[in-house]
Design an enzyme around this catalytic site. Structure first.
Site, PDB file in Angstrom:
ATOM      1  N   HIS A 164      37.932 -36.898 -26.061  1.00 39.18           N
ATOM      2  CA  HIS A 164      37.030 -35.773 -26.287  1.00 39.18           C
ATOM      3  C   HIS A 164      35.687 -36.343 -26.739  1.00 39.18           C
ATOM      4  O   HIS A 164      35.631 -37.410 -27.367  1.00 39.18           O
ATOM      5  CB  HIS A 164      37.626 -34.873 -27.376  1.00 39.18           C
ATOM      6  CG  HIS A 164      36.951 -33.559 -27.564  1.00 39.18           C
ATOM      7  ND1 HIS A 164      35.761 -33.432 -28.251  1.00 39.18           N
ATOM      8  CD2 HIS A 164      37.290 -32.301 -27.170  1.00 39.18           C
ATOM      9  CE1 HIS A 164      35.414 -32.156 -28.276  1.00 39.18           C
ATOM     10  NE2 HIS A 164      36.324 -31.445 -27.630  1.00 39.18           N
ATOM     11  N   ASP A 242      42.812 -38.840 -33.010  1.00 40.85           N
ATOM     12  CA  ASP A 242      42.325 -37.471 -32.830  1.00 40.85           C
ATOM     13  C   ASP A 242      43.566 -36.608 -32.628  1.00 40.85           C
ATOM     14  O   ASP A 242      44.179 -36.607 -31.557  1.00 40.85           O
ATOM     15  CB  ASP A 242      41.405 -37.414 -31.613  1.00 40.85           C
ATOM     16  CG  ASP A 242      41.023 -35.988 -31.225  1.00 40.85           C
ATOM     17  OD1 ASP A 242      41.452 -35.044 -31.913  1.00 40.85           O
ATOM     18  OD2 ASP A 242      40.317 -35.827 -30.219  1.00 40.85           O
ATOM     19  N   GLN A 245      45.142 -31.783 -30.847  1.00 39.41           N
ATOM     20  CA  GLN A 245      46.104 -31.155 -29.943  1.00 39.41           C
ATOM     21  C   GLN A 245      47.540 -31.547 -30.260  1.00 39.41           C
ATOM     22  O   GLN A 245      48.455 -31.194 -29.499  1.00 39.41           O
ATOM     23  CB  GLN A 245      45.772 -31.533 -28.489  1.00 39.41           C
ATOM     24  CG  GLN A 245      44.402 -31.094 -28.030  1.00 39.41           C
ATOM     25  CD  GLN A 245      44.263 -29.585 -27.919  1.00 39.41           C
ATOM     26  OE1 GLN A 245      45.243 -28.850 -27.851  1.00 39.41           O
ATOM     27  NE2 GLN A 245      43.014 -29.108 -27.904  1.00 39.41           N
ATOM     28  N   LYS A 268      42.598 -24.472 -34.200  1.00 37.10           N
ATOM     29  CA  LYS A 268      43.569 -24.681 -33.133  1.00 37.10           C
ATOM     30  C   LYS A 268      45.004 -24.493 -33.618  1.00 37.10           C
ATOM     31  O   LYS A 268      45.946 -24.577 -32.817  1.00 37.10           O
ATOM     32  CB  LYS A 268      43.398 -26.077 -32.529  1.00 37.10           C
ATOM     33  CG  LYS A 268      42.127 -26.250 -31.691  1.00 37.10           C
ATOM     34  CD  LYS A 268      42.054 -27.639 -31.098  1.00 37.10           C
ATOM     35  CE  LYS A 268      40.951 -27.738 -30.061  1.00 37.10           C
ATOM     36  NZ  LYS A 268      39.605 -27.576 -30.597  1.00 37.10           N
ATOM     37  N   CYS A 410      34.788 -30.844 -22.714  1.00 31.49           N
ATOM     38  CA  CYS A 410      34.258 -31.915 -23.576  1.00 31.49           C
ATOM     39  C   CYS A 410      34.858 -33.270 -23.226  1.00 31.49           C
ATOM     40  O   CYS A 410      35.061 -34.125 -24.104  1.00 31.49           O
ATOM     41  CB  CYS A 410      34.485 -31.587 -25.057  1.00 31.49           C
ATOM     42  SG  CYS A 410      33.489 -30.215 -25.646  1.00 31.49           S
TER      43      CYS A 410
END
Length: 456
Positions: A164, A242, A245, A268, A410
């Site tokens: 991202h 990261d 998700q 999220k 992104c």
């Protein structure tokens, strides 16, 4: 009472921004319990959770809303909305600096939210949780507070082509300022996962940082974290994940992972926008200098210099996002009541169903690995329809009440790597159903037929 952490540098550290005896003064046990009430356990995901999410019960363009844009942001359950409303209606006050009743209530709720996040990801201590505006700010915090002080010309940072932008641009800025070298892991040709053989080839004695996506927001690919972290530690490199998700969709145990930092966003994972968090090993956070100055992050301020609070207060200058933190804590309550193993299993099943149905639609290409790979894939599908632009497809789907994302998500470098300029993405969460997948597929087929009839 004061909270403390046994650390290599101190047997006991008082944290100015934690809930102290002073901050709790005058707060009854009943009042604290009312703030901390948790949702009841739920046994059914999908259809059984839909009553919890008011926004889902509306029509768009005369059709029932079918929300399939969860990788961009999730919807919020009543429990989280109530927590936000309760704060503003019943105990709105600034935190940490007051001894009056409302301030004590607000401080208790705010710091309890930190505890909830810590427990949710199994951190050793709440002191390892730094509240930030979002995951982007969390990654930038590491870039400015750690990387600029620890990297020099020729040092290497390993990223991937699938990152991202929030896990790519900060490191480009660091490289420009320090002379560090960026290297990027490629994808496997067959399954479009990060190529671990190539990753191993990139590692070397000059590798100082590995910063990779835990679960790709475009490919749905799940990183082999055990291998990455083990190999990175062999060369003495720090590891940042990261986790935007992954944290909302599976059990993430930071102690078991062994990374140095993870970054995640509230919005999220059923929480409000405007807040995220950085988790870092406490001994690593202790080494990091402040990157914003102001109130809250100090110990003592003199005319010509200041001393700074220990983590996490050191990185939380100014009045924080109090309501948002409380909402994030409530989101952790809500997801905990579902059981993250249950969430993950549910999403694996419905994600597999989505992939199977979508893969049978003529002219459709799905990106990322199949669900059959050892680590599975996220419950999302980025795709393109041959001969059609993703935005055109998404626009007609919206006319049918189906909300999907279109664009580069992104991940412009990843799209270039795949030889495409955009894609559409359908992403599922805990309140979606197989029946909704069927409606989506039917709407997509009608969209394709519409363009076919036009000769496109």
């Amino acid at each position: 009472m004061h909270r403390s952490l046994a650390s290599p540098s101190a047997a006991r550290i008082d944290l100015p921004c934690s809930t102290s005896t002073r901050a709790r003064k005058g707060v009854s046990a009943r009042a604290v319990q009312e703030i901390a009430d948790t949702p009841k356990l739920r046994n059914q995901l999908g259809q059984g959770l839909r009553p919890d999410f008011p926004i889902l019960h509306q029509e768009v363009n005369g059709r029932p809303l079918l929300y399939l844009d969860n990788a961009a942001t999730s919807q919020k359950p009543k429990y989280v909305l109530h927590a936000l409303d309760k704060y503003y209606q019943e105990y709105n006050s600034n935190v940490h600096r007051g001894v009056h009743h409302l301030s004590a209530l607000a401080t208790t709720a705010y710091e309890d939210a930190r505890d909830k996040v810590a427990k949710f990801i199994n951190a050793r201590t709440h002191r390892e949780i730094v509240f930030t505006r979002n995951a982007t700010e969390a990654i930038n915090l590491v870039a400015y507070s750690w990387a600029l002080s620890n990297l020099k010309a020729g040092d290497e940072i390993i990223l991937s082509v699938a990152e991202h932008h929030s896990n790519m641009v900060p490191w480009q800025l660091v490289a420009q300022r320090t002379g560090a070298v960026l290297k990027h892991v490629k994808l496997t040709e067959g399954t479009q996962e990060l190529d671990m053989k190539h990753f191993k080839e990139l590692l070397g004695p000059r590798t100082k940082l590995v910063s990779l996506v835990h679960v790709s927001n475009m490919l749905g690919a799940v990183l082999d974290t055990a291998y990455v972290i083990e190999e990175a530690k062999k060369v003495g490199a720090r590891v940042l994940l990261d986790a935007c998700q992954s944290v909302p969709h599976m059990e993430v145990d930071v102690q078991a992972l062994g990374a140095d930092w993870i970054a995640a966003s509230s919005h999220k994972m059923c929480g409000p926008t405007g807040i995220g968090f950085l988790w870092g090993k406490y001994e690593v956070l202790e080494e990091m200098s402040p990157w914003m100055g102001g109130g809250e992050m100090i110990q003592d301020v003199f005319l010509d210099h200041s001393t700074y609070a220990p983590p996490p207060a050191r990185f939380e200058a100014g009045t924080p996002a109090i309501a948002e933190a409380i909402g994030l804590g409530a989101a952790c309550d809500y997801l905990t009541s579902l059981g993250m193993d249950n969430v993950h299993n549910f999403e694996q099943d419905i994600g597999r169903y989505l992939h199977e149905r979508l893969s049978k639609v003529p002219r459709v290409t799905i990106y990322g690995p199949p669900p059959s790979v050892p680590r599975g894939r996220a419950s999302l599908c980025a795709f393109n329809v041959e001969g059609l632009h993703a935005t055109d497809v998404s626009t007609l789907l919206d006319n049918a009440g189906v909300a999907v994302r279109s664009g580069h998500h992104c991940t412009q470098p990843l799209h270039r790597h795949l030889g495409i300029n955009a894609s559409a993405r359908a992403s599922l969460y805990i309140y979606n159903t197989e029946a909704e997948v069927d409606v989506f597929i039917e709407a997509l087929q009608e969209t394709i037929s519409f363009f076919t009839d036009m000769g496109v």
